[in-house]
Design a protein around this motif. Structure first.
Motif: not given
Length: 199
Positions: A115-123
């Motif tokens: 989930q955290s990687i997906e948040w990173v990738n949104e940015s």
């Protein structure tokens, strides 16, 4: 010049456990009742003999400024991003913790990491920087059973001895090698960092 968010220019993410990595897994923490500030908590942890191997991590990351830190330790459920940053001292500006409304803080470590990687990738998409994948992360933990259900995240795991953590030179050497191998070839252009080769 305004610096972009850390998540848009890091090239590698170190997913960090605390217990069994930065101090012995058997050393439980004891917190004062009531709210505690990050700096005061850092003093309390030092007095309790916690985070005693943090300097080893500082040394490993000293020549690797492209590495961001995601705390997947259960400490993420107790402390916010600012407090975790204080606890990690001079590595505090590398701490990359997604907001609680984006991730499930109670989720098992592999799910939280994904989930955290997906948040990173949104940015990163907003900054027109290539996504990070599991190939660009390194997970350090002393509990392999936590990762048994997720082969992808489990394959990125560096296992530590719960009683010795980062005090073992061979573990630090392996961590350094894994971080170097995981470094993304896609750097943010505004930082003038060219592509690097993986070994």
């Amino acid at each position: 010049m305004i610096m972009p968010p850390l998540q848009s220019y890091c090239q590698t993410i170190l997913c960090l456990d605390f217990d069994g990595v930065l101090h012995r897994a058997s050393d439980a923490i004891h917190l004062a009742s009531g709210p505690t500030s990050g700096p005061l908590l850092a003093v309390q942890m030092k007095a309790q003999g916690r985070l005693v191997w943090l300097d080893h991590l500082v040394d490993v990351l000293a020549e690797r400024p492209e590495v961001a830190i995601l705390v997947h330790s259960t400490w993420r459920r107790k402390f916010d991003q600012a407090t975790l940053a204080h606890l990690l001292g001079e590595l505090g500006d590398r701490v990359l913790q997604p907001p609680g409304y984006f991730v499930d803080l109670s989720a098992p470590a592999p799910e939280f990491i994904r989930q955290s990687i997906e948040w990173v990738n949104e940015s990163r998409r907003e900054a027109h920087v290539a996504d990070l994948t599991l190939d660009e992360i390194v997970v350090i933990d002393d509990r392999p059973e936590f990762f048994a259900s997720d082969e992808g995240v489990g394959a990125r795991l560096l296992l530590t001895d719960p009683n010795q953590g980062l005090s073992v030179p061979q573990t630090r050497g392996r961590l350094a090698a894994m971080l170097d191998a995981a470094r993304s070839d896609c750097a943010a252009p505004e930082h003038g960092v060219g592509p690097t080769s993986k070994f």
